[in-house]
Enzyme design. Sequence first.
Site, short mmCIF file in Angstrom:
data_model
loop_
_atom_site.label_atom_id
_atom_site.label_comp_id
_atom_site.label_asym_id
_atom_site.label_seq_id
_atom_site.Cartn_x
_atom_site.Cartn_y
_atom_site.Cartn_z
CD GLU A 84 40.17 51.17 108.52
OE1 GLU A 84 39.04 50.57 108.32
OE2 GLU A 84 40.05 52.21 108.81
CD GLU B 104 36.64 56.66 105.87
OE1 GLU B 104 36.46 55.79 106.46
OE2 GLU B 104 37.47 57.43 106.39
#
Length: 925
Positions: free
Chosen positions: A454, A728
Amino acid sequence: MQPTATLRLTRHPDGVATTATPSLGWRVDTDAPGWIQAWAELADGTGAVHRLAGPDAVAVDWPFAPLAPGERRTLTARAASSTGGETGWSAPLEVRAGFLAAGAWEAAFVGLADPDRVAQPALLRHAFELPEAPVEAVLYASAIGAHATSINGARTDDRVLAPGWSAYDKRIQLDSTDVTALLRPGANAIGVALAGAWRTEGYGFFGRPQRVYGEQPSYAAQLWMRFADGTERTVATGPEWLARGDGPITDSSIYAGETVDLRLAVDGWDEPGIATDGWTPVAVEEVALTPEPRLAPPVRVTEELAVVEVITTPSGATVLDFGQNLVGRVRATVDGPAGTVITLRHAEVLEHGEMGMRPLRAAVQTDTFTLAGTGAEVLEPEFTFHGFRYVEVTGWPGELDPAAFTARVLHSDMARTARFASSHPLVNRLHENVVWGMRGNFLSIPTDCPQRDERLGWTGDIQVFSPTAATLHDCDAFLADWLVDLAREQEAHDGVVPMVVPDALRGHARPAAAWGDAATVVPWELYRRYGDREVLADQLPSMRAWADVLLAQAGESRLWEGSMQFGDWLDPDAPADQPGAAKVSRDIVATAYVARSARIVSQAAAVLGDDATAAAYARHADEVAAAFRAAYVTPAGRMMSDAPTAYALAIGFDLVTDPESRDALGARLAERVRATRYRISTGFVGTPLILGALAATGHADAAARLLLQTDCPSWLYPVTLGATTIWERWDSMLPDGSINPGEMTSFNHYALGAVADWLHRSLAGLSLATPGGTRLTIAPTPVAGFDHASSTQETPLGTASSAWRRDGDEVVVEAVVPPNATATVVLPWGGAPVEVGSGAHAFRGTLPAPAAPAGPYSLATPLAAIADDPDAFAVLMATLRGFSEGYAAGFAARTSWTEGSALQDVLFGVPPHTLEELDAALAAV
């Protein structure tokens, strides 16, 4: 002490200006108290001297004739105080214009003519003769991909992955470097190592990545030289340059890593005078864009870490632990036989003792080296980076010596500007985790994560984190550069900001609250921190375009409802596979951001003197706020979504300003926080706001309990598990050492680290009250669990600090205000605020330590009281675990710790003898 002045370019600390009129700033160092500038003088070495009356010293407009392309000037400054103290002239600041004249770019983008595979690394070269060494030479270099350029065998600079990632179809970046010292009379050569980096990477999810920028890298540069007689010459990339694709870097990828065969090294490839066998003419790529000077600081190696432990995993693998989750790569030195293959595999965590690779998804993070057998060889990839703490080593010849390995930390080279310290070691580690997370994810662009497939510029992450970022590091130029790409990507979507910038996902752009609002929030935060009016002027069209999109979405009702939203992303109560399923209504989040962005546009326009625009958007913001209150706030002071994020938005965005209503909302927020037993109950949107909303409404004690919670979900839960960056998910690692089963799990995401802003601004008590810090606020908040806290920050005017410590029933507050600034001191024991000037100040007042919770406790005690006393809760859980581990875990997770329920009312199914045991244990607390 004689006052001294230090001059700098506001956005260009290296002295290389990307515009003809860069703004200037200066600071004065003096121990004279209350120093306020009466006037300043600036000189540019041409004989021009500009006198400036008044105290302005932050982001001052360029007062001289504009810089010509490539021009150099030597600037100095001096200043005097209103009481007569005067500095001498500052040390000279060498300024060079790092841009070319319009039409002066003549270089072609070149690369391999006949690559035999996608994203093939290449070596480029060009030889040329000089009758004499130039007296001045500047290399202007660019790439669609990444390059490392040498002249006569020496690297031209220490940049990594230059020139960085931008929206390649809309903007290509350019670096300028003084290379005078590298050129010589006679034969010279330019050599370039070239790789695809971000250009040739595939972006996307679900196993379907797409290359959106191209399949091969290309490079362009022109070397400008001036000789002693005043003549000039330019050497530029063109069809006469040579290339080869069989160098030692055989494969290179941001996500996959790099493969290097040292047996393929080409001796002297970047030096003059070598035979050109094996070199072929380059291919010229047609590129419509002219490269533009890069504003952001370059990516560099900024630190090196040694191995702290060599681990043998249960499966027998050899793993190096560098003790810190970082972003960068490993350098190793080895002596082994030719053909030996050494593989380095990178991971952020271990799972049950083995490398935790699943969170990488399709990324590989593996570097492979084949030795040439020429003695001591240095292994290090050139055009990739990894997010890691652990490195698995295979193929090492002989006994492994950990001293042979070094982790080299990479990020955009921003100066650190804030330090925090307190009496609580876990909170100190939390703050450092935020710093490390920011460093690793501020690499060319602000990314969401640095390790998996990502690493994109998600707008929501930087929107919520930008106030913290601007405190921790000097990120003005870094984020201003990224905002250029944001505005250009936005133009392609009629004002809608893509979810990621650069827009590598290329999906349908649709407005998303809290994500697209990066267009307004980020430039406003840069102005607030650095006094950077230039970023507001540059971005106001983008800011207005985004606000107009939101106002159109809200329509006549002024409520943005019913559309796709990320909402309070990663609410800890959301299912692992539904990260957007938050407790708070998405409509509340969306409408709050309509008001927020409209208000910021109004404020920005007012700063720039556009009164009509300021008035129009202030009216829009007022209308949306009124609609928000009418639709979502009850007369009794409740939110229609009775979730912490809803209250935090209403308070933190000043959508409710009536004091009585704010107090009611704050009280209900404190109740909601206690009902979770001070465990986090907010996601991306609510988390940056909740501590401030609690403290602003008189519930700093609840904010402290929320901050100091160690049970999951909480800020400190990862710290107790050894985290060295921000995760996260609140539970990216489960208590049993297993990685969260969700498909989306990262151990280095900075967004939830926005809590660091509260540590500096509220707990330690230092904030900038006016843009650039000409006026400070010193307002510490001593709370239970801390004996001291301090924040030290480098403001544009100098070093400022706020610190407090307990001394019995008294608290000592100490503050340092830099010259040319003033501060309002709000003391925690009450009384009128104190106005102070520059210098060191100390205050002492009575403030008894907060009373610890105390019993008596019994089965009849309200749940809220049990939640407020960690000792009582510990006794409760120990007793329940003795009865049943499963029951205890479920009870802790499902119980709402409210005032209206007694403990005995919710202990369903617990046998009488356990209840008797619990009652006695509670009575003994």
